[in-house]
Design an enzyme around this catalytic site. Structure first.
Site, PDB file in Angstrom:
ATOM      1  N   GLY A   1       0.679  -1.204  -0.120  1.00 42.31           N
ATOM      2  CA  GLY A   1       0.003   0.128   0.081  1.00 42.31           C
ATOM      3  C   GLY A   1       0.899   1.157  -0.058  1.00 42.31           C
ATOM      4  O   GLY A   1       0.348   2.332  -0.413  1.00 42.31           O
TER       5      GLY A   1
ATOM      6  N   ASP B   1      -0.127  -5.719  -6.291  1.00 47.16           N
ATOM      7  CA  ASP B   1      -1.305  -4.961  -6.841  1.00 47.16           C
ATOM      8  C   ASP B   1      -0.992  -3.577  -6.753  1.00 47.16           C
ATOM      9  O   ASP B   1      -0.138  -3.087  -6.915  1.00 47.16           O
ATOM     10  CB  ASP B   1      -2.716  -5.345  -5.958  1.00 47.16           C
TER      11      ASP B   1
END
Length: 356
Positions: A116, A147
């Site tokens: 993140g 991701d």
């Protein structure tokens, strides 16, 4: 006794300043933090008094060590997967918005930057690494995948270095990050407060950063780059594994390195490694929004699967570091199953319209 906010949003001079403020948790990102950052960024984009944004992490250990995966694990394990998906959905929307933010966006990254944290920094135009910079996309270790826009950024790094980072979760320091383009500048940790102060005072962002930057010298992987480029440019996982195996058996300067990387790859979630490989294959043809849309499809399937929960259990819950992956070997991966992770879903990711 007051509880300090998990994210501080301040206006200092001409800068909007975001401070990720969970130092005891390595500034791990949560859904409430995402929900505070997104609207403030939109407000700053529209405010002519704010000419740039600076984002940093509190404390000396981390910029942001990633999303709060233990919380996501707990949600999934208690039948609240939809709540976990809310985090990923809103995080990805924020990542995309950062990528199109209309003003200079400066990430001061002095410490751990993973997952993140990568999503909050990689899509901005200025990624300033301090002495304590430590980057990795280690999702393959816990049954996830790289991701938060990894599909877009990693395959665009030169010499298949992003493929290497995405498949292996290898950690790198500032010099290697600068060499591959993950970091745009390197500034000594001691100079970062002065850099922030100068940015807040106004003036040309590029020039201000240039006034503080240093040349980091060669990174730890400088002598490995040609080998990594050759080994990780294979068309599929079998080719990459074969190249590593051949190099390990042939002897020579890279034999030990190749053997260590190959052995390490075989400890990761095979499904995650295969997903990461497919991300690297698809990413070069897609813009950031399309990559994040794909990633939301994938994470929807991963959150309903086995390996994410098993990986978090092994690494963060029971801490036995002995995950039982399904399937257990890279050779047992069904390519059709991997491809299906990328198929459209009924509830597709909806990104903000430009200027929204």
């Amino acid at each position: 006794m007051t509880t300090e906010a998990d994210v501080l949003l301040e206006e200092k001079g001409e800068a909007g300043v975001i401070t990720l403020n969970r130092p005891k948790a390595l500034n791990a990102l949560t859904l409430p933090m995402v929900r505070e950052i997104q609207p403030r960024l939109r407000a700053w984009a529209a405010d002519p008094a704010i000419t740039r944004v600076v984002i940093k992490g509190a404390g000396e250990k981390a910029f942001c060590a990633g999303g709060d995966v233990r919380n996501l694990y707990d949600l999934g394990r208690t039948g609240r997967t939809a709540e976990a998906l809310d985090f990923w959905r809103e995080e990805y929307v924020l990542n995309d918005y950062i990528g199109s933010f209309p003003k200079p966006y400066v990430a001061l990254i002095d410490g751990i930057c993973m997952g993140g944290g990568f999503g909050l920094s990689a899509h901005g135009g200025h990624r300033v690494a301090g002495d304590r910079y430590l980057f990795a996309m280690p999702e393959v270790n816990i049954g996830l995948f790289p991701d938060v826009g990894g599909t877009h950024v990693l395959p665009r790094l030169p010499g298949a270095f992003g493929m290497f980072l995405g498949l292996t979760g290898t950690r790198i320091r500032a010099a290697d990050a600068y060499a591959c383009g993950l970091a745009t500048d390197v500034v000594p940790s001691a100079a970062l407060p002065a850099l922030e102060e100068a940015l807040c005072a106004g003036g040309d962002v590029e020039r201000i950063i240039a006034d503080h930057r240093v040349e980091p010298g060669p990174g730890a992987f400088a002598d490995r780059l040609d080998f990594i480029a050759e080994a990780f440019s294979g068309a599929d996982l079998a080719a990459i594994l074969g190249a590593l195996g051949t190099a390990a058996e042939a002897g020579g300067a890279h034999a030990d390195f190749a053997a260590a990387v190959l052995a390490d790859l075989r400890t990761k979630s095979p499904t995650s490694v295969a997903i990461a490989m497919e991300q690297m294959r698809r990413g070069p043809a897609l813009d950031l929004g399309a990559c994040l849309t794909l990633e939301y499809r994938v994470v929807t399937r991963v959150a309903a699967g086995h390996d994410f929960y098993e990986g978090v259990r092994a690494v963060l819950v029971d801490r036995d570091n002995a995950p039982k992956w399904r399937p257990a070997r890279l050779e047992d991966i069904d390519p059709a199953v991997i491809t299906a992770h990328f198929d459209p879903i009924p509830d597709e990711l909806e990104l903000l319209a430009p200027g929204a």
